[in-house]
Design a protein around this motif. Structure first.
Motif, PDB file in Angstrom:
ATOM      1  N   GLN A 176     -10.035  23.012 -78.255  1.00 21.49           N
ATOM      2  CA  GLN A 176     -11.117  22.038 -78.264  1.00 21.49           C
ATOM      3  C   GLN A 176     -10.702  20.689 -78.829  1.00 21.49           C
ATOM      4  OE1 GLN A 176     -13.918  24.737 -80.359  1.00 21.49           O
ATOM      5  NE2 GLN A 176     -15.378  24.213 -78.741  1.00 21.49           N
ATOM      6  N   ILE A 177      -9.714  20.674 -79.710  1.00 16.43           N
ATOM      7  CA  ILE A 177      -9.289  19.407 -80.299  1.00 16.43           C
ATOM      8  C   ILE A 177      -8.698  18.469 -79.258  1.00 16.43           C
ATOM      9  CG2 ILE A 177      -7.007  20.299 -80.848  1.00 16.43           C
ATOM     10  CD1 ILE A 177      -9.114  17.623 -82.712  1.00 16.43           C
ATOM     11  N   TYR A 178      -8.193  19.034 -78.156  1.00 14.89           N
ATOM     12  CA  TYR A 178      -7.581  18.188 -77.118  1.00 14.89           C
ATOM     13  C   TYR A 178      -8.615  17.434 -76.294  1.00 14.89           C
ATOM     14  CZ  TYR A 178      -3.149  20.358 -78.213  1.00 14.89           C
ATOM     15  OH  TYR A 178      -2.015  20.781 -78.863  1.00 14.89           O
ATOM     16  N   VAL A 179      -9.892  17.667 -76.575  1.00  9.98           N
ATOM     17  CA  VAL A 179     -10.921  16.867 -75.916  1.00  9.98           C
ATOM     18  C   VAL A 179     -10.779  15.400 -76.324  1.00  9.98           C
ATOM     19  CG1 VAL A 179     -12.693  17.153 -77.700  1.00  9.98           C
ATOM     20  CG2 VAL A 179     -13.374  16.740 -75.352  1.00  9.98           C
ATOM     21  N   VAL A 180     -10.278  15.158 -77.541  1.00 10.65           N
ATOM     22  CA  VAL A 180     -10.068  13.787 -78.002  1.00 10.65           C
ATOM     23  C   VAL A 180      -8.950  13.133 -77.200  1.00 10.65           C
ATOM     24  CG1 VAL A 180      -9.534  12.343 -79.989  1.00 10.65           C
ATOM     25  CG2 VAL A 180     -10.865  14.436 -80.291  1.00 10.65           C
ATOM     26  N   ASN A 181      -7.841  13.876 -76.999  1.00 14.37           N
ATOM     27  CA  ASN A 181      -6.742  13.333 -76.193  1.00 14.37           C
ATOM     28  C   ASN A 181      -7.214  12.996 -74.789  1.00 14.37           C
ATOM     29  OD1 ASN A 181      -5.876  15.230 -78.329  1.00 14.37           O
ATOM     30  ND2 ASN A 181      -3.823  14.582 -77.755  1.00 14.37           N
ATOM     31  N   MET A 182      -7.990  13.902 -74.208  1.00 15.20           N
ATOM     32  CA  MET A 182      -8.414  13.713 -72.829  1.00 15.20           C
ATOM     33  C   MET A 182      -9.366  12.531 -72.693  1.00 15.20           C
ATOM     34  SD  MET A 182     -10.374  16.386 -70.338  1.00 15.20           S
ATOM     35  CE  MET A 182     -11.859  16.194 -71.299  1.00 15.20           C
ATOM     36  N   ILE A 183     -10.344  12.443 -73.588  1.00 13.40           N
ATOM     37  CA  ILE A 183     -11.310  11.357 -73.484  1.00 13.40           C
ATOM     38  C   ILE A 183     -10.638  10.018 -73.737  1.00 13.40           C
ATOM     39  CG2 ILE A 183     -12.106  11.254 -75.884  1.00 13.40           C
ATOM     40  CD1 ILE A 183     -14.332  11.112 -72.786  1.00 13.40           C
ATOM     41  N   GLY A 184      -9.610   9.996 -74.594  1.00  9.47           N
ATOM     42  CA  GLY A 184      -8.887   8.752 -74.851  1.00  9.47           C
ATOM     43  C   GLY A 184      -8.149   8.267 -73.618  1.00  9.47           C
ATOM     44  N   GLY A 239     -16.782   4.522 -75.174  1.00 13.76           N
ATOM     45  CA  GLY A 239     -16.573   5.818 -74.542  1.00 13.76           C
ATOM     46  C   GLY A 239     -15.759   6.749 -75.416  1.00 13.76           C
ATOM     47  N   VAL A 240     -14.686   6.231 -76.020  1.00 22.56           N
ATOM     48  CA  VAL A 240     -13.875   7.037 -76.938  1.00 22.56           C
ATOM     49  C   VAL A 240     -14.683   7.426 -78.163  1.00 22.56           C
ATOM     50  CG1 VAL A 240     -11.832   6.985 -78.427  1.00 22.56           C
ATOM     51  CG2 VAL A 240     -11.708   6.056 -76.119  1.00 22.56           C
ATOM     52  N   THR A 241     -15.537   6.495 -78.636  1.00 29.27           N
ATOM     53  CA  THR A 241     -16.389   6.805 -79.791  1.00 29.27           C
ATOM     54  C   THR A 241     -17.348   7.952 -79.469  1.00 29.27           C
ATOM     55  OG1 THR A 241     -16.285   4.507 -80.524  1.00 29.27           O
ATOM     56  CG2 THR A 241     -18.076   5.855 -81.395  1.00 29.27           C
ATOM     57  N   GLY A 242     -17.911   7.944 -78.247  1.00 31.69           N
ATOM     58  CA  GLY A 242     -18.788   9.042 -77.850  1.00 31.69           C
ATOM     59  C   GLY A 242     -18.067  10.379 -77.850  1.00 31.69           C
ATOM     60  N   GLY A 243     -16.833  10.409 -77.314  1.00 30.32           N
ATOM     61  CA  GLY A 243     -16.060  11.646 -77.342  1.00 30.32           C
ATOM     62  C   GLY A 243     -15.680  12.061 -78.752  1.00 30.32           C
ATOM     63  N   PHE A 263     -16.228  15.389 -83.733  1.00 26.52           N
ATOM     64  CA  PHE A 263     -16.646  15.463 -85.131  1.00 26.52           C
ATOM     65  C   PHE A 263     -17.783  16.468 -85.293  1.00 26.52           C
ATOM     66  CE2 PHE A 263     -19.246  13.938 -88.715  1.00 26.52           C
ATOM     67  CZ  PHE A 263     -18.296  13.988 -89.729  1.00 26.52           C
ATOM     68  N   GLY A 264     -18.672  16.540 -84.331  1.00 23.50           N
ATOM     69  CA  GLY A 264     -19.742  17.520 -84.379  1.00 23.50           C
ATOM     70  C   GLY A 264     -19.235  18.953 -84.274  1.00 23.50           C
ATOM     71  N   LEU A 265     -18.056  19.132 -83.655  1.00 27.07           N
ATOM     72  CA  LEU A 265     -17.469  20.466 -83.554  1.00 27.07           C
ATOM     73  C   LEU A 265     -16.758  20.895 -84.837  1.00 27.07           C
ATOM     74  CD1 LEU A 265     -15.969  20.248 -79.946  1.00 27.07           C
ATOM     75  CD2 LEU A 265     -18.046  21.462 -80.660  1.00 27.07           C
ATOM     76  N   GLY A 266     -16.680  19.979 -85.806  1.00 30.56           N
ATOM     77  CA  GLY A 266     -16.096  20.338 -87.092  1.00 30.56           C
ATOM     78  C   GLY A 266     -14.729  19.762 -87.358  1.00 30.56           C
ATOM     79  N   PHE A 267     -14.210  18.910 -86.490  1.00 28.78           N
ATOM     80  CA  PHE A 267     -12.888  18.320 -86.701  1.00 28.78           C
ATOM     81  C   PHE A 267     -13.027  17.067 -87.556  1.00 28.78           C
ATOM     82  CE2 PHE A 267     -12.576  20.496 -82.578  1.00 28.78           C
ATOM     83  CZ  PHE A 267     -11.542  21.372 -82.860  1.00 28.78           C
ATOM     84  N   PRO A 268     -12.155  16.887 -88.561  1.00 34.68           N
ATOM     85  CA  PRO A 268     -12.257  15.710 -89.437  1.00 34.68           C
ATOM     86  C   PRO A 268     -11.836  14.441 -88.702  1.00 34.68           C
ATOM     87  CG  PRO A 268     -10.311  16.998 -89.990  1.00 34.68           C
ATOM     88  CD  PRO A 268     -11.070  17.803 -88.976  1.00 34.68           C
ATOM     89  N   TRP A 269     -12.279  13.305 -89.239  1.00 35.81           N
ATOM     90  CA  TRP A 269     -11.969  12.025 -88.608  1.00 35.81           C
ATOM     91  C   TRP A 269     -10.472  11.739 -88.614  1.00 35.81           C
ATOM     92  CZ3 TRP A 269     -15.195   9.903 -85.494  1.00 35.81           C
ATOM     93  CH2 TRP A 269     -16.571  10.001 -85.699  1.00 35.81           C
ATOM     94  N   SER A 270      -9.779  12.164 -89.661  1.00 36.85           N
ATOM     95  CA  SER A 270      -8.331  11.926 -89.727  1.00 36.85           C
ATOM     96  C   SER A 270      -7.600  12.636 -88.589  1.00 36.85           C
ATOM     97  CB  SER A 270      -7.780  12.386 -91.076  1.00 36.85           C
ATOM     98  OG  SER A 270      -8.062  13.776 -91.277  1.00 36.85           O
ATOM     99  N   LEU A 271      -8.010  13.865 -88.269  1.00 33.80           N
ATOM    100  CA  LEU A 271      -7.383  14.602 -87.176  1.00 33.80           C
ATOM    101  C   LEU A 271      -7.729  13.972 -85.826  1.00 33.80           C
ATOM    102  CD1 LEU A 271      -5.734  17.001 -86.192  1.00 33.80           C
ATOM    103  CD2 LEU A 271      -7.825  18.387 -86.255  1.00 33.80           C
ATOM    104  N   ILE A 272      -8.965  13.535 -85.690  1.00 32.07           N
ATOM    105  CA  ILE A 272      -9.379  12.884 -84.431  1.00 32.07           C
ATOM    106  C   ILE A 272      -8.565  11.615 -84.208  1.00 32.07           C
ATOM    107  CG2 ILE A 272     -11.295  11.689 -83.292  1.00 32.07           C
ATOM    108  CD1 ILE A 272     -13.181  13.645 -84.719  1.00 32.07           C
ATOM    109  N   PHE A 273      -8.412  10.809 -85.262  1.00 30.08           N
ATOM    110  CA  PHE A 273      -7.620   9.579 -85.133  1.00 30.08           C
ATOM    111  C   PHE A 273      -6.165   9.894 -84.827  1.00 30.08           C
ATOM    112  CE2 PHE A 273      -5.089   6.137 -87.035  1.00 30.08           C
ATOM    113  CZ  PHE A 273      -5.609   5.055 -86.335  1.00 30.08           C
TER     114      PHE A 273
END
Length: 358
Positions: free
Chosen positions: A182-190, A264-268, A273-283
């Protein structure tokens, strides 16, 4: 038939509705219309009198109108039955054979292509000399277009971009959850927003909001013969109107692209973040998946899309014909053509950068 009082638009319409069924059902050989008692008669009343005099309500009867004042008599005879037949709209739709329809379509496409090539040549010839010459370039008009097409479009771009980012993230999370990724949703949306959807959303919204406005503005000026007035004064409409809008769109679209991409990236990221991943990991995931070439790729698309939207909008405005629906037709053509060319240009960019491995 005796007419008295006021025969204006309202009363003429009521008389028309009353007389039409009664006269058409009656078998008359002669009809005399006495208008001596008319105190007032406007264009609507004269239209009713002329319609009666031509026998359009009583085809088999001889109709005469008398008793009109001198002024109304002159107006009444100023419009003849020949004028009516020449100016009335055609109610029949002429059907052409299939080969003829194909020929008409090809001829129209060739004519449109010729106009597009001529337009591109005029823009290319005037753009650089106008931009470098401060006396010829109307930067106040560029700022006005920049504000109306860009700053005023920020709310709708914000709403659409952040919602698209949320939708893509939510839809992809369900599939990635099956693989524990699920964390790769950030990579994909970026990657999707930076390279593809950011420029595309900004361009499509600009086409629907500003490209149509360019076509409507210039089309209205052409219908009102303001473009002819500019040419009479020795001013080229391409240099005076089109160059400013194209320059404003070229400067504006990359900024809207960056803004749409960020939201768009902020929305993803909010979904992650709602799934429980910290902001540092998302960045960290975003910075690890994105490269500088991806951002340059998106901005390059934005510049090209801005030129397409503004150029097509101005071209369709200059192609506006005469008639009450001409401006609406030009506006519709501008939006449809812009979106089609944006998608074609996007496909070309994708194939080109794929083979260049960017």
């Amino acid at each position: 038939m005796v007419l008295r009082g006021h025969l204006n638009v309202r009363t003429a319409a009521a008389c028309w509705d009353d007389l039409e069924p009664r006269l058409r059902g009656a078998k008359l050989q002669k009809l005399e219309v006495d208008a001596d008692g008319l105190e007032f008669c406007d264009g609507g009343g004269l239209a009713l009198l002329r319609y009666l005099s031509m026998g359009l309500m009583t085809p088999e009867a001889t109709v005469s109108v008398h008793g009109l004042s001198t002024g109304l008599e002159q107006l009444f005879h100023g419009f003849t039955s020949e004028d009516y037949q020449a100016l009335r709209p055609s109610t029949s739709v002429k059907c052409h054979p299939l080969p003829e329809e194909v020929g008409i379509g090809v001829r129209q496409a060739a004519s449109d292509l010729r106009e597009q090539v001529d337009f591109l040549g005029n823009v290319a010839r005037n753009l650089l000399p106008t931009v470098v010459d401060r006396k010829r370039m109307r930067w106040t008009e560029v700022r006005r277009v920049f504000e109306s097409a860009g700053a005023n479009a920020v709310p709708i771009v914000s709403l659409v971009s952040i919602l698209v980012g949320l939708i893509i993230a939510f839809e992809s999370t369900q599939t990635l959850a099956k693989f524990g990724a699920q964390i790769y949703v950030v990579n994909m949306i970026g990657i999707i927003m930076v390279r593809e959807l950011g420029p595309l959303l900004a361009a499509v919204l600009l086409a629907g909001r500003s490209g149509s406005a360019f076509a409507a503005e210039i089309g209205t000026m052409k219908v009102n013969e303001e473009l002819d007035a500019l040419q009479t004064l020795g001013l080229d409409p391409i240099r005076f109107l089109v160059v400013q809008r194209i320059m404003a769109a070229i400067l504006l679209t990359p900024l809207l692209t960056l803004y749409a991409t960020f939201l768009g990236v902020t929305g993803g990221a909010l979904v992650a973040f709602g799934l429980g991943f910290p902001w540092s990991l998302i960045f960290h995931q975003l910075t690890a998946s994105l490269r500088l070439t991806d951002i340059v790729f998106g901005l390059t698309k934005g510049v090209a899309f801005g030129a397409i939207v503004s150029g097509v909008g101005c071209l369709r405005g200059l192609q506006t014909e005469e008639g009450p629906s001409a401006v609406g037709v030009s506006t519709t053509r501008a939006v449809v053509t812009s979106i089609v060319l944006i998608v074609i240009a996007d496909a070309i960019f994708s194939v080109l950068f794929y083979f260049l491995k960017l």
